[in-house]
Design a protein around this motif. Sequence first.
Motif, PDB file in Angstrom:
ATOM      1  N   GLY A   1      37.594  24.739  45.266  1.00  0.00           N
ATOM      2  CA  GLY A   1      37.840  24.068  43.996  1.00  0.00           C
ATOM      3  C   GLY A   1      36.969  24.643  42.894  1.00  0.00           C
ATOM      4  N   LEU A   2      36.177  25.684  43.211  1.00  0.00           N
ATOM      5  CA  LEU A   2      35.304  26.284  42.206  1.00  0.00           C
ATOM      6  C   LEU A   2      36.092  27.258  41.356  1.00  0.00           C
ATOM      7  CD1 LEU A   2      32.279  26.974  44.541  1.00  0.00           C
ATOM      8  CD2 LEU A   2      32.350  25.329  42.670  1.00  0.00           C
ATOM      9  N   ALA A   3      35.626  27.444  40.133  1.00  0.00           N
ATOM     10  CA  ALA A   3      36.302  28.372  39.227  1.00  0.00           C
ATOM     11  C   ALA A   3      36.171  29.794  39.750  1.00  0.00           C
ATOM     12  CB  ALA A   3      35.678  28.276  37.847  1.00  0.00           C
TER      13      ALA A   3
ATOM     14  N   ARG B   1      38.140  41.407  38.007  1.00  0.00           N
ATOM     15  CA  ARG B   1      37.339  42.513  38.504  1.00  0.00           C
ATOM     16  C   ARG B   1      36.511  42.101  39.730  1.00  0.00           C
ATOM     17  NH1 ARG B   1      32.335  44.796  37.171  1.00  0.00           N
ATOM     18  NH2 ARG B   1      31.762  42.941  36.010  1.00  0.00           N
ATOM     19  N   CYS B   2      36.132  40.819  39.785  1.00  0.00           N
ATOM     20  CA  CYS B   2      35.242  40.343  40.840  1.00  0.00           C
ATOM     21  C   CYS B   2      35.965  39.581  41.941  1.00  0.00           C
ATOM     22  CB  CYS B   2      34.198  39.391  40.273  1.00  0.00           C
ATOM     23  SG  CYS B   2      33.368  39.946  38.813  1.00  0.00           S
ATOM     24  N   SER B   3      37.271  39.310  41.757  1.00  0.00           N
ATOM     25  CA  SER B   3      37.893  38.284  42.584  1.00  0.00           C
ATOM     26  C   SER B   3      37.865  38.595  44.075  1.00  0.00           C
ATOM     27  CB  SER B   3      39.314  38.027  42.114  1.00  0.00           C
ATOM     28  OG  SER B   3      40.066  39.195  42.198  1.00  0.00           O
ATOM     29  N   ARG B   4      37.993  39.898  44.445  1.00  0.00           N
ATOM     30  CA  ARG B   4      37.965  40.223  45.871  1.00  0.00           C
ATOM     31  C   ARG B   4      36.589  39.913  46.462  1.00  0.00           C
ATOM     32  NH1 ARG B   4      38.645  45.855  47.575  1.00  0.00           N
ATOM     33  NH2 ARG B   4      38.910  46.123  45.368  1.00  0.00           N
ATOM     34  N   TRP B   5      35.536  40.327  45.776  1.00  0.00           N
ATOM     35  CA  TRP B   5      34.180  40.044  46.250  1.00  0.00           C
ATOM     36  C   TRP B   5      33.910  38.560  46.248  1.00  0.00           C
ATOM     37  CZ3 TRP B   5      31.826  43.524  48.864  1.00  0.00           C
ATOM     38  CH2 TRP B   5      32.053  44.871  48.605  1.00  0.00           C
ATOM     39  N   TRP B   6      34.473  37.898  45.246  1.00  0.00           N
ATOM     40  CA  TRP B   6      34.277  36.452  45.096  1.00  0.00           C
ATOM     41  C   TRP B   6      34.839  35.708  46.299  1.00  0.00           C
ATOM     42  CZ3 TRP B   6      31.569  33.173  42.455  1.00  0.00           C
ATOM     43  CH2 TRP B   6      31.993  31.867  42.317  1.00  0.00           C
TER      44      TRP B   6
ATOM     45  N   TRP C   1      41.759  17.652  37.434  1.00  0.00           N
ATOM     46  CA  TRP C   1      40.749  17.572  36.379  1.00  0.00           C
ATOM     47  C   TRP C   1      40.823  18.805  35.490  1.00  0.00           C
ATOM     48  CZ3 TRP C   1      37.087  14.210  34.552  1.00  0.00           C
ATOM     49  CH2 TRP C   1      36.106  14.753  33.721  1.00  0.00           C
ATOM     50  N   ARG C   2      40.911  19.968  36.126  1.00  0.00           N
ATOM     51  CA  ARG C   2      40.954  21.214  35.365  1.00  0.00           C
ATOM     52  C   ARG C   2      42.206  21.317  34.511  1.00  0.00           C
ATOM     53  NH1 ARG C   2      39.347  25.493  39.793  1.00  0.00           N
ATOM     54  NH2 ARG C   2      37.110  25.271  39.713  1.00  0.00           N
ATOM     55  N   ALA C   3      43.324  20.918  35.082  1.00  0.00           N
ATOM     56  CA  ALA C   3      44.604  21.114  34.415  1.00  0.00           C
ATOM     57  C   ALA C   3      44.818  20.126  33.273  1.00  0.00           C
ATOM     58  CB  ALA C   3      45.736  21.001  35.432  1.00  0.00           C
ATOM     59  N   PHE C   4      44.396  18.892  33.471  1.00  0.00           N
ATOM     60  CA  PHE C   4      44.782  17.871  32.507  1.00  0.00           C
ATOM     61  C   PHE C   4      43.610  17.236  31.766  1.00  0.00           C
ATOM     62  CE2 PHE C   4      48.111  17.914  35.791  1.00  0.00           C
ATOM     63  CZ  PHE C   4      49.149  18.340  34.995  1.00  0.00           C
ATOM     64  N   VAL C   5      42.512  17.011  32.439  1.00  0.00           N
ATOM     65  CA  VAL C   5      41.408  16.289  31.808  1.00  0.00           C
ATOM     66  C   VAL C   5      40.491  17.228  31.036  1.00  0.00           C
ATOM     67  CG1 VAL C   5      39.451  14.756  32.205  1.00  0.00           C
ATOM     68  CG2 VAL C   5      41.510  14.542  33.604  1.00  0.00           C
ATOM     69  N   ASN C   6      40.183  18.382  31.642  1.00  0.00           N
ATOM     70  CA  ASN C   6      39.249  19.302  31.007  1.00  0.00           C
ATOM     71  C   ASN C   6      39.768  20.730  31.122  1.00  0.00           C
ATOM     72  OD1 ASN C   6      37.072  20.424  29.824  1.00  0.00           O
ATOM     73  ND2 ASN C   6      35.622  19.994  31.484  1.00  0.00           N
ATOM     74  N   PRO C   7      40.839  21.067  30.358  1.00  0.00           N
ATOM     75  CA  PRO C   7      41.450  22.406  30.491  1.00  0.00           C
ATOM     76  C   PRO C   7      40.477  23.533  30.184  1.00  0.00           C
ATOM     77  CG  PRO C   7      42.799  20.941  29.149  1.00  0.00           C
ATOM     78  CD  PRO C   7      41.529  20.238  29.380  1.00  0.00           C
ATOM     79  N   SER C   8      39.404  23.283  29.435  1.00  0.00           N
ATOM     80  CA  SER C   8      38.436  24.348  29.132  1.00  0.00           C
ATOM     81  C   SER C   8      37.699  24.791  30.386  1.00  0.00           C
ATOM     82  CB  SER C   8      37.435  23.861  28.095  1.00  0.00           C
ATOM     83  OG  SER C   8      36.663  22.792  28.642  1.00  0.00           O
ATOM     84  N   ASP C   9      37.811  24.029  31.470  1.00  0.00           N
ATOM     85  CA  ASP C   9      37.173  24.381  32.737  1.00  0.00           C
ATOM     86  C   ASP C   9      38.004  25.387  33.528  1.00  0.00           C
ATOM     87  OD1 ASP C   9      35.110  24.156  34.636  1.00  0.00           O
ATOM     88  OD2 ASP C   9      36.322  22.773  35.831  1.00  0.00           O
ATOM     89  N   ARG C  10      39.083  25.898  32.927  1.00  0.00           N
ATOM     90  CA  ARG C  10      39.974  26.808  33.659  1.00  0.00           C
ATOM     91  C   ARG C  10      39.581  28.266  33.455  1.00  0.00           C
ATOM     92  NH1 ARG C  10      45.121  24.553  34.871  1.00  0.00           N
ATOM     93  NH2 ARG C  10      46.080  26.570  34.585  1.00  0.00           N
ATOM     94  N   ARG C  11      38.305  28.497  33.119  1.00  0.00           N
ATOM     95  CA  ARG C  11      37.869  29.869  32.857  1.00  0.00           C
ATOM     96  C   ARG C  11      38.089  30.748  34.086  1.00  0.00           C
ATOM     97  NH1 ARG C  11      32.716  30.303  35.271  1.00  0.00           N
ATOM     98  NH2 ARG C  11      31.956  28.247  35.818  1.00  0.00           N
ATOM     99  N   GLY C  12      38.420  32.015  33.810  1.00  0.00           N
ATOM    100  CA  GLY C  12      38.510  33.012  34.884  1.00  0.00           C
ATOM    101  C   GLY C  12      39.771  32.925  35.686  1.00  0.00           C
TER     102      GLY C  12
END
Length: 176
Positions: free
Chosen positions: A4-6, A11-16, A164-175
Amino acid sequence: MVTGLARPANRCSRWWLLLVVLAGCAADLDFLPGLLFNDPNRFHHGPSHSLLAAVLFGAGVSALGQALPLPRGSGRLAALIYASHLLGDWLAADDGAPFGIPLLWPFSMEYFISPVTVFSNFHHGTAGAGLTAVLANIFSMHNLAAVALEVALLLPLLVLVQWWRAFVNPSDRRGR
Ligand SMILES: [Zn+2]
């Protein structure tokens, strides 16, 4: 993402992804040294299941972050994910002494387990059981039910975070 983490930039997603999976499972790599003695449980629920191990893992990721394309703060996040494994084990039933995990090793040898366990125990053989017996235990219906219980309990949390990310706090959808 299962945590559930952003997710960081592409560029980093594979390592992430590798980092999240490794950090979540790293504590249980303590099964590996026991294979040398055909006793996978020999070192299980030892020092790798301590808060110090979580801190050291995070420090190691921080040091690696200099060489790999990991986002800032990956070390802290890795330590947190590692610690979430410890939280899960602390909350899980345990039918073999010593019960729980040595959270405060090396400052205390005491084993800790939640007074109210939420998750089922996971069968992985008993002390001294060889690899064949351990594998037979791991791939059992009991463990399938244990995994199903964890999914049933944690999936709603993940859905809640995504909501929460989609509807309550869309600014949390970074990355993403
Ligand atoms: Zn564990």
